[in-house]
Design a protein around this motif. Sequence first.
Motif, mmCIF file in Angstrom:
data_model
loop_
_atom_site.group_PDB
_atom_site.id
_atom_site.type_symbol
_atom_site.label_atom_id
_atom_site.label_comp_id
_atom_site.label_asym_id
_atom_site.label_seq_id
_atom_site.Cartn_x
_atom_site.Cartn_y
_atom_site.Cartn_z
ATOM 1 N N THR A 156 -6.749 -1.210 -2.228
ATOM 2 C CA THR A 156 -7.233 -0.069 -3.006
ATOM 3 C C THR A 156 -6.617 1.223 -2.486
ATOM 4 O O THR A 156 -6.153 2.066 -3.262
ATOM 5 C CB THR A 156 -8.772 0.018 -2.900
ATOM 6 N N TYR A 168 -2.845 1.540 -3.348
ATOM 7 C CA TYR A 168 -2.581 1.830 -4.758
ATOM 8 C C TYR A 168 -2.811 3.313 -5.066
ATOM 9 O O TYR A 168 -2.196 3.848 -5.981
ATOM 10 C CB TYR A 168 -3.500 0.982 -5.655
ATOM 11 N N HIS A 169 -3.710 3.935 -4.311
ATOM 12 C CA HIS A 169 -4.062 5.340 -4.600
ATOM 13 C C HIS A 169 -4.047 6.132 -3.301
ATOM 14 O O HIS A 169 -5.083 6.634 -2.857
ATOM 15 C CB HIS A 169 -5.448 5.417 -5.240
ATOM 16 N N GLN A 172 -5.530 9.947 -3.336
ATOM 17 C CA GLN A 172 -6.974 10.069 -3.508
ATOM 18 C C GLN A 172 -7.710 9.486 -2.311
ATOM 19 O O GLN A 172 -8.699 10.053 -1.843
ATOM 20 C CB GLN A 172 -7.425 9.348 -4.785
ATOM 21 N N MET A 205 -11.516 9.496 -5.863
ATOM 22 C CA MET A 205 -11.215 8.143 -5.391
ATOM 23 C C MET A 205 -11.947 7.108 -6.228
ATOM 24 O O MET A 205 -11.396 6.057 -6.577
ATOM 25 C CB MET A 205 -11.609 8.027 -3.917
ATOM 26 N N ALA A 225 -10.145 6.863 -9.444
ATOM 27 C CA ALA A 225 -8.873 6.153 -9.292
ATOM 28 C C ALA A 225 -9.105 4.671 -9.064
ATOM 29 O O ALA A 225 -8.398 3.816 -9.593
ATOM 30 C CB ALA A 225 -8.090 6.745 -8.122
ATOM 31 N N GLN A 226 -10.138 4.374 -8.296
ATOM 32 C CA GLN A 226 -10.395 2.975 -7.958
ATOM 33 C C GLN A 226 -10.806 2.166 -9.178
ATOM 34 O O GLN A 226 -10.625 0.960 -9.218
ATOM 35 C CB GLN A 226 -11.470 2.928 -6.878
ATOM 36 N N SER A 266 -9.346 2.219 -11.816
ATOM 37 C CA SER A 266 -8.122 1.761 -12.480
ATOM 38 C C SER A 266 -7.391 0.773 -11.579
ATOM 39 O O SER A 266 -7.179 1.051 -10.400
ATOM 40 C CB SER A 266 -7.218 2.963 -12.766
ATOM 41 N N ALA A 300 -1.593 1.324 -9.894
ATOM 42 C CA ALA A 300 -1.250 2.215 -8.788
ATOM 43 C C ALA A 300 -0.786 3.568 -9.320
ATOM 44 O O ALA A 300 -0.329 3.686 -10.459
ATOM 45 C CB ALA A 300 -0.166 1.587 -7.930
ATOM 46 N N ASP A 301 -0.877 4.556 -8.464
ATOM 47 C CA ASP A 301 -0.441 5.905 -8.849
ATOM 48 C C ASP A 301 1.083 5.957 -9.003
ATOM 49 O O ASP A 301 1.816 5.304 -8.262
ATOM 50 C CB ASP A 301 -0.854 6.911 -7.783
ATOM 51 N N SER A 360 3.007 0.794 -9.638
ATOM 52 C CA SER A 360 3.304 2.213 -9.811
ATOM 53 C C SER A 360 4.441 2.420 -10.820
ATOM 54 O O SER A 360 4.368 3.300 -11.685
ATOM 55 C CB SER A 360 3.681 2.815 -8.450
#
Lengths: 613, 386
Positions: free
Chosen positions: A122, A125-126, A129, A417, A420-421, A423, A426-427, A597
């Motif tokens: 997690t 991926y972000h 955040q 966060m 974002a989590q 989703s 990934a950013d 990403s």
Amino acid sequence: MPGMNSGLDISNPAVVAAFKAALVHQGLIALFIFGLLGLVWITIRAGLPTAAAGGAGTAATAAAEPAWRRLLRIGFGLLWVFDGILQAQPKMAVGLPSQVIEPTATASPGWVQHLVNVGGTTWSYHPMQAGASAVWIQVGIGIWLLVAARGPLSRLAGLVSVGWGLVVWVFGEAFGGIFAPGLTWLFGAPGAVLIYAVAGALIALPERAWRSRRLGRLITAGTGAFLLGMAVLQAWPGRGFWQGTSHGQPGTLAGMTSTMAQTRQPGFLAAWVNAFTTFDEAHGFAVNLFVVAALVVTGTAFLSGRPRLIRPVLIGFGVLCLADWVLIEDLGFLGGLGTDPNSMIPMVLLAAAGYLALAPAPAPAAAAEPAGSPAVAAGWRDRLRIAAAPRTVASASIGSVAAVGAIGVIILGAAPMAAAQASPVADTILAQAIDGSSAPLDSPAAPFSLTDQHGRDITLASLRGKVVLLTFLDPVCTSDCPLEAQEFRQAGQLLGADDRRVELVAIVANPVDYQLGYTQAFDRQEGLDDVPNWLYLTGSPAQLAPVWRGYGIAAQIAAAGSMILHSEVAYVIDSRGRLRQEMGFDPGPGTAATKSSFAAELTDAAQQLLRQS
Amino acid sequence: MSRPRLRSAAAIAVLPAVMLAAGCAGAPATPAPATQAAPPSPSLNTSLDTAAGTWAAVVMGGSAAQDNNFWQLFIRPADSTRWKLVTPPGTADNGGLVLAGGGPALVTGFRPSQDLTFSPLIQTSDGGQAWSSLNPLDAALASAPDALAARPGSGQLLALLAGGTVQEAAPGNATWTVLVSQQALAATPAGRRCGLQALTAATFTPSGSPVLAGPCTRPGTAGIFTAGNGTWQAAGPALPAALAGQDITVSRLTRTAQGMTALLAAGTGPDASLLAAWSAAGHWTLSPPLSLHGSALTSASFGPGGTAAIITTANRGQITTSAGSSWQPLPPLPPGTATLAPGPGGTADALAARGGTLTVWQYAPRGTTWAKIQVINVPIPYGSSS
């Protein structure tokens, strides 16, 4: 552990710059939160002076906070703030999962690694955040503990400290390594942040618990039992702590400290740690005997619950912890990826609080309620009524206002966060960190007339009306092209219903293996043969060469057993056949995070054009 | 415990994710495809004699773990004594090259590596000057020097896959179809009599019938099978009584102008020995057994006229020059010798690789040393596959 490592350089300038920018932006918002709350508080107090006076009066009626609780609240409040500041180090955003969490969990059982991997994935991926949320959540908890001395808000701060502490203990410390071999109190068992959680639980106790000596006995007895357990573990034969060296190699403790000494740190500190390592190698048995004896004596004294016995032992224990913190734990927070000062400071705080708690807190004075303070007399429900809000605010102490501000800071970190989590994608910052930002274009795309994997003729003109995501792939490439194909495949999935308006197109970038059999084999390999909007186009070298030229693609035969060298780029073509974006498409390390990403970047680009059309 | 007493920062929102993950992480187990338990084969370092000349595949470069090993193909044309580099272009060959001679043509299979899972094929008919791709195999070729066979003149191909399935491609190579699997072959009467464990080699008889080979669990039996009359029939040699109790593995099998040549490994451990077997007109001739003294085969090559040469893990070379002849020890091999290329009349070249340098050494019959005759510097593309 799959997914935890984004594969990026932890000092990647794009990520570091984005992390800093995120922290600055959120820092400004945090300041704004405090400023706004302060302004509202001052304004309302000026408008309701009687309520403000009543609020001030409440302080005199409450029980004084006992010393042990003040020590824990301020001590751990400062630690949380310090840890939050450490989380703001530039390498944290990318480096924490791969350089800190993953190595910590490696020695633990598979189920621990699996659990920790969930959190690490997690994060990877972000990273922006997650990195920022760790900063603001910890700074927020720290401030909250520092400013909220009494009342429900103070107790709530303790509970939040417990909650966050356990999250960190599980996902960040892999349960403090308690399931891994080599566990030792000297090196931080059972995990520093578990002590934070215990302290938070004590802070969260109701006021009636403060006045009982039983609490002090429980804390000292618990500490004593823990230290005796650690002594047994330390003395257990076969764990390597009795030997300074083993088969010419440093023993367990010397091995740990020699590793710590390699951390980037001031020279004098490294010299001290190295000196201790040398000493332990020469006198491993004596060192361990001393540690075991010290733990037994301290544990026994704490277990007795007698203040006269505990006081001198506590002083000695403090000295031992300080020595351990410097010489063995090496302060714990150096090197650019240190996340806290390790376990010894929290340990001493907890032990000292236990000692102080042996003296009961004074009973609250039975003072009369000041006249004219309805807000004080009112219950929580009454105080939360909208009509009573101005009076409630006016009567609040500055500490309460600051505590509300701290809660705002925690939300400031946690909310992005959490969003974002939600989703699984990934950013795009990861893709941009690898290949830079995409370049906007607005020119006609080079035409082509090629054959798809089913043998059908496909031209660019035949794709009019759809957004085209285009790249060039070598069907026998062994490394990058399969990753890029997966990024396209993921992009198709992310598009959802929009994928009917988007064509995912690849053109062969190999002048030797360009036949249909190769595009079909590649599609089967990548699971693309059942993707309806996927086209893998090919043609003879004479047909492919002008297409490559038209898109600036080099596809060169390299000698001596290596694969074709070809450009790695993706284009976004709008529904009118015009080039709108060019993206660097080197997949970088090809981790789950970077693949996701790139897919997100492709999807964003396609959806942007779909919205415009 | 390592340094960090950490603040991981999986956010509060991570907890629901954990619960979700716990609910969906357990994918149902799918049965793994049956794979053959293949015995160790000699490496893909080998040489092969065709009408165009002698070909040799040699691994060069650096560490395979870092994908810096690059397989190179060399040819010594029939009218020359000099070797030249003719590695086929277009595909990373870190997984290894498998060669199949078919008349003047050479078909080369690329074993897949890294993320590639299928096996590209490429062919040359002019000694490696020009190459043209063939329809790829949809799976990995077996890691055996005889995993690929070409029938001269017809373009028919035979491929042994890593999972033990054998596929064939008709002339024109438009599609690959399954010929037989190891399990199916083991279930035939001939396979049962052998107790076929795995498949190690594929080739054609001079008449064009597919031939497959592998180790048998039944002692003293050479597992060589040919397709005929709608089934598979045992086609291996009858072994002498001295080998009746020995486990027999067909290490190599190739087609020759007259028939086939095979290398049979008998026994295990310090008692292991090696025999060459030659067939002509359906009749097999065996070499005397060569004791391996506990070493194993690392490379085996076939040359013209039924010659065969081997290298063992003891870095010793042996050569046998004609049907029924005994093994002759070669002088101590030059350092780094990857394979031998037996030539006519008992001559042999030793191809030694070190990094990007191939050194060719030559041995003359009854000689006592190797003479360095050529050095080829190969531009190894280090890092290009990583």
